[in-house]
Write a protein that holds these residues in place. Structure first.
Motif, short mmCIF file in Angstrom:
data_model
loop_
_atom_site.label_atom_id
_atom_site.label_comp_id
_atom_site.label_asym_id
_atom_site.label_seq_id
_atom_site.Cartn_x
_atom_site.Cartn_y
_atom_site.Cartn_z
N ILE A 13 13.86 -42.98 2.90
CA ILE A 13 14.35 -41.87 3.73
C ILE A 13 15.86 -42.01 3.96
N LEU A 14 16.29 -43.23 4.21
CA LEU A 14 17.72 -43.45 4.47
C LEU A 14 18.58 -43.07 3.26
N VAL A 15 18.09 -43.39 2.06
CA VAL A 15 18.88 -43.09 0.86
C VAL A 15 18.85 -41.59 0.58
N LEU A 16 17.71 -40.97 0.78
CA LEU A 16 17.57 -39.54 0.44
C LEU A 16 18.26 -38.62 1.43
N THR A 17 18.35 -39.02 2.69
CA THR A 17 18.90 -38.11 3.70
C THR A 17 20.33 -37.67 3.40
N PRO A 18 21.27 -38.57 3.14
CA PRO A 18 22.62 -38.08 2.83
C PRO A 18 22.68 -37.28 1.53
N LEU A 19 21.83 -37.65 0.55
CA LEU A 19 21.83 -36.89 -0.71
C LEU A 19 21.31 -35.48 -0.46
N ALA A 20 20.28 -35.36 0.39
CA ALA A 20 19.76 -34.02 0.70
C ALA A 20 20.80 -33.21 1.47
N ALA A 21 21.50 -33.86 2.40
CA ALA A 21 22.54 -33.15 3.16
C ALA A 21 23.68 -32.74 2.24
N LEU A 22 23.98 -33.56 1.25
CA LEU A 22 25.03 -33.23 0.28
C LEU A 22 24.62 -32.01 -0.54
N ALA A 23 23.35 -32.00 -0.95
CA ALA A 23 22.84 -30.84 -1.68
C ALA A 23 22.91 -29.59 -0.80
N GLY A 24 22.59 -29.76 0.49
CA GLY A 24 22.67 -28.65 1.42
C GLY A 24 24.10 -28.15 1.57
N THR A 25 25.04 -29.05 1.55
CA THR A 25 26.45 -28.67 1.65
C THR A 25 26.86 -27.82 0.43
N GLU A 26 26.43 -28.27 -0.74
CA GLU A 26 26.77 -27.54 -1.97
C GLU A 26 26.14 -26.15 -1.95
N TYR A 27 24.90 -26.09 -1.50
CA TYR A 27 24.21 -24.80 -1.44
C TYR A 27 24.92 -23.86 -0.46
N ALA A 28 25.27 -24.38 0.72
CA ALA A 28 25.94 -23.55 1.73
C ALA A 28 27.30 -23.08 1.23
N ALA A 29 28.01 -23.95 0.52
CA ALA A 29 29.34 -23.58 0.02
C ALA A 29 29.27 -22.47 -1.02
N ARG A 30 28.21 -22.48 -1.80
CA ARG A 30 28.07 -21.45 -2.83
C ARG A 30 27.66 -20.11 -2.22
N ARG A 31 26.95 -20.16 -1.07
CA ARG A 31 26.44 -18.92 -0.49
C ARG A 31 27.44 -18.25 0.43
N GLU A 32 28.35 -19.05 1.04
CA GLU A 32 29.19 -18.47 2.09
C GLU A 32 30.62 -18.96 1.97
N ARG A 33 31.58 -18.01 1.80
CA ARG A 33 32.95 -18.40 1.49
C ARG A 33 33.72 -18.97 2.66
N THR A 34 33.34 -18.63 3.88
CA THR A 34 34.09 -19.14 5.03
C THR A 34 33.86 -20.63 5.24
N LEU A 35 32.80 -21.15 4.65
CA LEU A 35 32.50 -22.60 4.68
C LEU A 35 32.19 -23.15 6.07
N TYR A 36 31.79 -22.30 7.02
CA TYR A 36 31.41 -22.82 8.34
C TYR A 36 30.15 -23.67 8.20
N PHE A 37 29.17 -23.12 7.51
CA PHE A 37 27.91 -23.86 7.36
C PHE A 37 28.09 -25.05 6.42
N ALA A 38 28.93 -24.90 5.40
CA ALA A 38 29.19 -26.03 4.51
C ALA A 38 29.86 -27.16 5.27
#
Lengths: 357, 233
Positions: free
Chosen positions: A108-133
């Motif tokens: 869980i410890l190893v996967l959590t930051p990787l999942a959050a990183l994936a979430g960051t990439e997803y948010a950045a692609r969906r929204e240009r203001t980057l608030y959620f990213a």
């Protein structure tokens, strides 16, 4: 004007200039002076509308003062929300991790930051203001800090400064990828801490005491301050001010602590001598930063330099006068000095305005 | 190339974790440095409703006090071996500032369980773990204290102090200024993994809980729990 726009910061500056130009052209006094024909006015309005639309479409900039105020509110809200979510992630993990075996905990410890990183990439692609990213990036960084800290706790690993380097590299990579200034701040602070801690550990001291030798931090602060000269930021053009501010604050706070506590210096002189010397260094450095900021047009450098100049001046007056002068007289002297400084700056401003004219 | 920085960030996470896990594996590989059994008097346990993990804290004693001029930690040669500069005499007017400037140093300490060091302390303290020796490297300490079931060698942070001269007072004679070292910090928190942590679910927080914990220290001087017994022996 728009060919040079490569980042959101530059785009916002251009949008602000167009908006202000528009507001100025609507002023009756300027209208009377310029006497533009209706065709010229119409062409200007068409150009302004098209520019704003293009900038808003490409960079999602604020095109009015009201939008700007709302954007500031959104930034504050997203930062506070990010901090709250980070606290929730950590506390949630601490609440339930004891019921898992070691393999599950590590997974869980190893996967959590990787999942959050994936979430960051997803948010950045969906929204240009980057608030959620930006929010997800902070969660990713917090998760990574939790990751290494808790793995260290699980296996009872003696604390080491090397984790700071891993966190710094991670923060800098995501800061540059998504253009996130808050994450850059954190990454630079972690990198400075690692460099100072590594040097402290190499000298045989406890790495946790890296703050007790401020001179190394002062030198590193200056290096960070001047880094944008060597490292061009064509893509993230709003990053150099962050480098300058982080470097400047590190340097000045280090010098301030040496001016108050000379015992922590590497130099083999009496503490009192070192304190006086660093007070002078602090005054000279603050004044130099103010001058440099004026010459280069670096507003934050001017403001920070002025604040620290006032702090160093207050400290100097305190050491000279506090013990023997009545308190009301001390603050009167400080107040008079402040007024003198204002008069001096006003005259300097007048001279600068005169030389420009 | 577009996602290079993204993959690099992910790689940083994986590489850092790999380093940590390899370090833990190296510590547990090969011959252990010490195998010791400690009780609830040497390892405290505090329940935290917000933290379901179980962590025990090592309790240990150092025989030195600031006024123990002849104690273990007043040996200037030992302090020099630990890396401190003892070049200024305590009677020198510059001594206070000279010793205040020295940062704490990392080295290793030998903690003895239920040995002569503990028996020599007044008042029979609850914990039987006492610091008895220090050196810059663990191999030196282990060569001096070869009993791996009663002496553990752990990393520690040492600090040097200057104790100023004291005039004679009532029943106390005058004391000359002197320098003394002390342990500022050593790794005290010990995580208890499953299944051993399950046994602590019904245990009260210290000082009420009664338990014995089997600890093993690896080649890198980091411990792990190999057994837990709850209740009186």
């Amino acid at each position: 004007m728009e060919q040079a726009v490569r980042s959101e910061a530059t785009a916002q500056t251009v949008a602000d200039r167009v908006r202000v130009l528009r507001e100025e052209f609507a002023d009756p006094e300027l209208k009377a002076v310029l006497s533009l024909t209706p065709e010229q006015v119409a062409r200007f309005e068409a150009w302004a509308d098209a520019s704003m639309a293009r900038l808003a479409d490409q960079f999602d900039v604020d095109t009015s003062a009201a939008q700007k105020r709302i954007s500031w509110g959104m930034r504050i809200a997203s930062t506070l929300g990010a901090i709250a979510i980070c606290a929730a992630v950590v506390l949630f993990f601490m609440r339930f991790w004891g019921y898992l075996d070691t393999t599950a905990q590590v997974t869980i410890l190893v996967l959590t930051p990787l999942a959050a990183l994936a979430g960051t990439e997803y948010a950045a692609r969906r929204e240009r203001t980057l608030y959620f990213a930006g929010l997800m990036a902070l969660v990713a960084l917090t998760s990574f800090v939790m990751n290494l800290s808790v793995i260290g706790e699980i296996f009872n690993i003696a604390s080491t400064e090397r984790a700071l380097l891993a966190w710094a590299i991670f923060a800098l990579l995501i800061a540059y990828r998504y253009g996130l200034r808050l994450i850059l701040w954190i990454g630079l602070a972690l990198l400075l801490s690692y460099c100072a801690a590594a040097l402290t550990a190499r000298l045989g001291y406890s790495w946790l005491d890296f703050g007790d030798r401020p001179e190394q931090l002062a030198v590193m602060g200056l290096i960070v301050f001047w880094t944008p000269l060597a490292l061009r930021h064509s893509r993230n053009s709003d990053f150099p001010p962050v480098y300058r501010l982080v470097g400047m604050l590190t340097f000045l706070i280090a010098v301030l602590s040496l001016a108050e506590w000379g015992v922590s210096s590497y130099l083999p002189f009496a503490a009192v001598t070192l304190e006086r010397a660093y007070e002078l260094v602090g005054l000279a450095a603050s004044a130099t930063f103010v001058w440099l900021g004026i010459v280069r047009g670096w507003n934050s450098v001017v403001n920070t330099g002025a604040i620290f100049f006032a702090i160093f001046m207050f400290c100097r007056l305190y050491h000279w006068l506090w013990d023997w002068m009545p308190k009301y007289l001390f603050f009167t002297v400080v107040g008079l000095l402040g007024i003198l400084l204002v008069v001096g700056f006003k005259r300097m401003r007048g001279r600068v305005a005169g030389s420009v004219a | 190339m577009k996602r290079l920085s993204l993959f690099a960030a992910g790689a940083v996470v994986l590489v850092a974790d790999a380093f940590a896990l390899i370090h833990a594996a190296r510590n547990r590989a090969g011959q252990s440095d010490a195998d010791i059994v400690l009780t609830n008097q040497d390892l405290t346990y505090v329940k935290d409703p917000d933290n379901s993990g179980v962590t025990l804290n090592l309790r240990w004693l150092s025989p030195a006090t600031p006024y123990n001029e002849a104690g273990l930690w007043s040996d200037r040669q030992m302090l020099r071996n630990l890396g401190f500069d003892c070049g200024v005499s305590p009677s020198d007017p510059r001594a206070a500032e000279f010793y205040a400037r020295q940062l704490p140093r990392t080295a290793f300490v030998a903690l003895e369980y239920n040995g002569p060091g503990w028996r020599s302390l007044p008042g029979a303290p609850e914990t039987r773990l006492v610091a008895i020796d220090a050196a810059p490297d663990p191999a030196t300490l282990r060569s001096r204290h070869s009993d791996r079931q009663s002496v553990i060698v752990v990393p520690a942070v040492f600090q040097i102090w200057f104790v100023p001269a004291l005039p004679a007072m009532r029943d106390e004679p005058a004391r000359a200024g002197h320098i003394v070292g002390s342990i500022r910090q050593l790794p005290s928190a010990i995580h208890v993994p499953k299944p051993f942590s399950e046994k602590f679910r019904g245990v009260a927080s210290s000082p009420d809980g009664i338990y014995r914990v089997h600890l093993r220290y690896g080649s890198l001087r980091e411990p792990w729990v190999t057994g837990v017994e709850i209740g009186p022996q």
